[in-house]
Design an enzyme around this catalytic site. Structure first.
Site, PDB file in Angstrom:
ATOM      1  N   ASP A  89       0.824  -1.107  -0.066  1.00 26.25           N
ATOM      2  CA  ASP A  89       0.041   0.090  -0.114  1.00 26.25           C
ATOM      3  C   ASP A  89       0.729   1.252   0.044  1.00 26.25           C
ATOM      4  O   ASP A  89       2.307   1.209   0.036  1.00 26.25           O
ATOM      5  CB  ASP A  89      -1.053   0.039   1.270  1.00 26.25           C
ATOM      6  CG  ASP A  89      -0.356  -0.570   2.361  1.00 26.25           C
ATOM      7  OD1 ASP A  89       0.774  -0.348   2.584  1.00 26.25           O
ATOM      8  OD2 ASP A  89      -1.115  -0.880   3.369  1.00 26.25           O
ATOM      9  N   GLU A 109      -9.704  -2.565   4.917  1.00 29.90           N
ATOM     10  CA  GLU A 109     -10.279  -2.346   6.208  1.00 29.90           C
ATOM     11  C   GLU A 109     -11.480  -3.360   6.374  1.00 29.90           C
ATOM     12  O   GLU A 109     -11.991  -3.823   5.545  1.00 29.90           O
ATOM     13  CB  GLU A 109     -10.623  -0.973   6.219  1.00 29.90           C
ATOM     14  CG  GLU A 109      -9.504   0.184   6.333  1.00 29.90           C
ATOM     15  CD  GLU A 109      -8.793   0.148   7.691  1.00 29.90           C
ATOM     16  OE1 GLU A 109      -8.767  -0.782   8.330  1.00 29.90           O
ATOM     17  OE2 GLU A 109      -8.462   1.251   8.061  1.00 29.90           O
ATOM     18  N   ASN A 114      -7.784  -4.048  13.926  1.00 32.91           N
ATOM     19  CA  ASN A 114      -8.971  -4.368  13.714  1.00 32.91           C
ATOM     20  C   ASN A 114      -9.114  -5.474  12.550  1.00 32.91           C
ATOM     21  O   ASN A 114     -10.080  -5.578  11.898  1.00 32.91           O
ATOM     22  CB  ASN A 114      -9.418  -3.248  13.082  1.00 32.91           C
ATOM     23  CG  ASN A 114      -9.140  -2.913  11.710  1.00 32.91           C
ATOM     24  OD1 ASN A 114      -7.879  -3.072  11.219  1.00 32.91           O
ATOM     25  ND2 ASN A 114      -9.546  -1.451  11.325  1.00 32.91           N
ATOM     26  N   HIS A 136      -7.155  -5.746   9.717  1.00 31.35           N
ATOM     27  CA  HIS A 136      -6.670  -5.521   8.358  1.00 31.35           C
ATOM     28  C   HIS A 136      -5.531  -5.858   7.819  1.00 31.35           C
ATOM     29  O   HIS A 136      -4.640  -6.272   8.576  1.00 31.35           O
ATOM     30  CB  HIS A 136      -6.975  -3.856   7.980  1.00 31.35           C
ATOM     31  CG  HIS A 136      -5.978  -2.836   8.542  1.00 31.35           C
ATOM     32  ND1 HIS A 136      -6.152  -1.775   9.189  1.00 31.35           N
ATOM     33  CD2 HIS A 136      -4.592  -3.228   8.669  1.00 31.35           C
ATOM     34  CE1 HIS A 136      -4.991  -1.343   9.429  1.00 31.35           C
ATOM     35  NE2 HIS A 136      -3.974  -2.035   9.063  1.00 31.35           N
TER      36      HIS A 136
END
Ligand code: GLP
Length: 268
Positions: A67, A144, A137, A139
């Protein structure tokens, strides 16, 4: 899934470096999928050490990062390009023209940029080994929760939790980007091997959901349950919510008895 639970972060990083070393030794023009974040920093330190002390060469290696922030100048110290230069590329013999990040600036079309990145990966015959960290979380990359499990490289808006988690890395006068280009979950799933590292108590719930939860877009990393060749390396804290810890330790002991299972990368 091969789950390896080690004492602490140092052991996790050096074990991960062993896998990368094994791949690069077996295939000197391998294609690596690389990650940013605090988790892989010590892995990169170990790789730099192996380069300096054991001549591990990255000369013919190509890389694709997971990313990059949307519309960030590569020279910006907060860009993932800067992160990679600082933590790895500037210290080994990799040819920077062979290193790729999924970039998109405001004059470019994110959809078109995503397609170009996917095509570049295909043109390199796919990723041999994808390194991953894990968001608190669940990801992976910047996929996400609620990301499509079939997603491809695209732009994503970061969740509040990720923005808060990552805010520690920004100085008060630095603007924190809220959007990023990220490989999709389907892109990650096409890598031949996946190596995910997670350390620290704040990852324990995400680790549990990833390994023993249902496959769900609410925990994007749970999709790795569907991948054929995944190794997950955890420290004790990150593994602390796992109910099957004993089994994983037992399986790892048994594996070491069969020499063919010593290395993950049996297809090379
Ligand atoms: C970041 C990155 C992920 C990384 C994760 C965990 O936001 N996009 O690739 O794995 O969050 O980061 P850290 O290793 O700093 O905990």
């Amino acid at each position: 899934m091969q789950v390896i639970i080690l004492d602490d972060e140092q052991h996790v990083s050096s074990h991960a470096a062993d896998w990368v070393q094994e791949l690069v030794n077996k295939k000197n023009d391998a294609v690596l999928g690389l990650a940013t974040g605090s988790t892989p920093i010590n892995l990169y330190k170990n790789l730099v050490k192996l380069h300096k002390e054991q001549q591990l060469s990255f000369k013919n290696i190509s890389s694709f990062n997971l990313d990059e922030y949307y519309n960030i100048d590569p020279q910006n110290p907060q860009s993932y390009r800067s992160f990679m230069n600082e933590n790895l590329f500037d210290h080994v013999d990799i040819d920077k023209s062979k290193t790729h990040l999924p970039t998109c600036n405001k004059d470019q079309n994110p959809r078109a940029q995503g397609l170009i990145y996917e095509q570049q990966i295909k043109d390199h015959n796919g990723i041999d080994l994808q390194i991953l960290g894990l968001g608190a979380n669940g990801h992976i990359g910047f996929n996400e929760p609620t990301s499509s499990l079939s997603s491809r490289t695209r732009i994503k808006t970061l969740t509040k939790q990720t923005l808060i988690d990552n805010s520690r890395l920004f100085k008060p006068d630095e603007e924190q980007p809220k959007m990023a280009m990220t490989m999709g979950i389907a892109t990650i799933m096409e890598s031949r091997y996946v190596l995910l590292m997670a350390t620290g108590k704040n990852k324990a719930q995400a680790v549990k959901d990833m390994i023993t939860g249902p496959v769900s877009a609410m925990c994007p990393a749970s999709m790795l349950q569907m991948h054929e060749n995944v190794v997950i390396i955890l420290d004790k804290e990150a593994a602390s919510e796992l109910e099957n810890q004993e089994y994983f330790d037992f399986a790892e002991q048994q594996n070491t008895l069969i020499s063919d299972l010593h290395g993950l990368l049996h297809n090379y």
